[in-house]
Design an enzyme around this catalytic site. Structure first.
Site, PDB file in Angstrom:
ATOM      1  N   GLN A  53      35.063  46.096  37.711  1.00 33.54           N
ATOM      2  CA  GLN A  53      35.733  45.449  36.581  1.00 33.54           C
ATOM      3  C   GLN A  53      36.092  44.013  36.940  1.00 33.54           C
ATOM      4  O   GLN A  53      36.470  43.238  36.070  1.00 33.54           O
ATOM      5  CB  GLN A  53      37.009  46.219  36.216  1.00 33.54           C
ATOM      6  CG  GLN A  53      36.754  47.612  35.701  1.00 33.54           C
ATOM      7  CD  GLN A  53      38.039  48.315  35.347  1.00 33.54           C
ATOM      8  OE1 GLN A  53      38.612  48.062  34.285  1.00 33.54           O
ATOM      9  NE2 GLN A  53      38.513  49.181  36.230  1.00 33.54           N
ATOM     10  N   HIS A  67      32.750  43.767  33.274  1.00 36.71           N
ATOM     11  CA  HIS A  67      33.555  42.796  32.523  1.00 36.71           C
ATOM     12  C   HIS A  67      33.011  41.389  32.651  1.00 36.71           C
ATOM     13  O   HIS A  67      33.701  40.424  32.346  1.00 36.71           O
ATOM     14  CB  HIS A  67      35.023  42.868  32.956  1.00 36.71           C
ATOM     15  CG  HIS A  67      35.693  44.133  32.504  1.00 36.71           C
ATOM     16  ND1 HIS A  67      36.856  44.592  33.043  1.00 36.71           N
ATOM     17  CD2 HIS A  67      35.349  45.033  31.554  1.00 36.71           C
ATOM     18  CE1 HIS A  67      37.208  45.720  32.459  1.00 36.71           C
ATOM     19  NE2 HIS A  67      36.300  46.005  31.546  1.00 36.71           N
ATOM     20  N   CYS A  75      23.772  30.387  20.696  1.00 34.15           N
ATOM     21  CA  CYS A  75      22.426  30.952  20.867  1.00 34.15           C
ATOM     22  C   CYS A  75      22.392  32.130  21.833  1.00 34.15           C
ATOM     23  O   CYS A  75      21.361  32.783  21.963  1.00 34.15           O
ATOM     24  CB  CYS A  75      21.458  29.864  21.335  1.00 34.15           C
ATOM     25  SG  CYS A  75      21.698  29.314  23.043  1.00 34.15           S
ATOM     26  N   CYS A  86      24.939  23.131  25.684  1.00 34.91           N
ATOM     27  CA  CYS A  86      24.294  24.376  26.115  1.00 34.91           C
ATOM     28  C   CYS A  86      22.895  24.033  26.623  1.00 34.91           C
ATOM     29  O   CYS A  86      22.151  23.328  25.927  1.00 34.91           O
ATOM     30  CB  CYS A  86      24.201  25.350  24.944  1.00 34.91           C
ATOM     31  SG  CYS A  86      23.134  26.773  25.279  1.00 34.91           S
ATOM     32  N   LEU A 107      46.049  51.265  46.106  1.00 34.13           N
ATOM     33  CA  LEU A 107      47.285  50.883  46.772  1.00 34.13           C
ATOM     34  C   LEU A 107      48.367  51.925  46.509  1.00 34.13           C
ATOM     35  O   LEU A 107      49.145  52.286  47.393  1.00 34.13           O
ATOM     36  CB  LEU A 107      47.722  49.497  46.298  1.00 34.13           C
ATOM     37  CG  LEU A 107      48.859  48.838  47.055  1.00 34.13           C
ATOM     38  CD1 LEU A 107      48.549  48.711  48.541  1.00 34.13           C
ATOM     39  CD2 LEU A 107      49.156  47.466  46.467  1.00 34.13           C
ATOM     40  N   GLU A 108      48.395  52.416  45.286  1.00 31.14           N
ATOM     41  CA  GLU A 108      49.351  53.456  44.872  1.00 31.14           C
ATOM     42  C   GLU A 108      48.683  54.281  43.783  1.00 31.14           C
ATOM     43  O   GLU A 108      47.648  53.876  43.241  1.00 31.14           O
ATOM     44  CB  GLU A 108      50.640  52.824  44.363  1.00 31.14           C
ATOM     45  CG  GLU A 108      50.437  51.859  43.219  1.00 31.14           C
ATOM     46  CD  GLU A 108      51.688  51.056  42.879  1.00 31.14           C
ATOM     47  OE1 GLU A 108      51.810  50.686  41.702  1.00 31.14           O
ATOM     48  OE2 GLU A 108      52.510  50.816  43.763  1.00 31.14           O
TER      49      GLU A 108
END
Length: 186
Positions: free
Chosen positions: A43, A61, A72, A88, A155-156
């Site tokens: 992600q 992502h 385009c 672009c 981590l947790e």
């Protein structure tokens, strides 16, 4: 908005891969040498997995070091700032460039490929996630429904930690290399 992502891009370029990134890259190479595959899906929008040595990474992502044109659809590598006046490279329009990442409310990328790789898996591992961002947070349930062993390295405990068969907690720089070593992939 472009200024925020330009700042994030500069920070990402200044960051360095850690031992977890490098361990995943080594495991990916080791599995490939044995005829297997480690499907590495993230992600995260940075390129730390690639700079850590991973050969194939699916960025659900998007990628902060890419830009695309909203006019385009042309996408291209982009390591510098994106400015409104930039044309672009595909259509030459200005004011149409944005980071090639998924914003809230947009559909994640590569969902069909992710689903296909999950159906082929024999182990599903979620690393460093809140367990609250969907559709990624739902993959553990999909894996379980397919009879795939699941493990959380975090981590947790995540929001969906109870859904995992196994969990190891602590910094990824320690838990990921240790887990992969236990699998014989270090």
């Amino acid at each position: 908005m472009l200024d925020f992502y330009n700042w994030r891009r500069r920070n990402a370029l200044a960051a360095e891969p850690n031992s977890a990134h490098r361990a995943l890259a080594r495991a990916q190479a080791r599995l490939a040498s044995m005829g297997g595959r480690l499907f590495l899906c993230t992600q995260n929008v940075d390129d730390l997995h690639e700079r850590g040595g991973a050969e194939a990474v699916t960025h659900m992502h998007g990628a902060l070091l890419r830009a695309r044109c909203t006019g385009c659809g042309h996408g291209f590598a982009c390591r510098g700032d994106i400015l409104r006046a930039d044309p672009c490279p595909g259509c030459a329009r200005t004011g149409t460039l944005r980071p090639d990442i998924v914003w809230f409310g947009e559909m994640p990328m590569h969902l069909e490929a992710i689903d296909a790789r999950l159906r082929e898996a024999d182990l599903f591992v979620a690393i460093g996630t809140s367990g609250s961002v969907y559709p990624a947070a739902g993959y553990v349930m999909q894996a379980r429904s397919l009879g795939i062993r699941t493990c959380e390295l975090n981590l947790e405990p995540s929001d969906n930690a109870v859904l995992f068969d196994e969990a190891r907690y602590g910094p990824a720089s320690g838990t990921v290399p240790a887990f992969l070593a236990d699998l014989g992939l270090a």
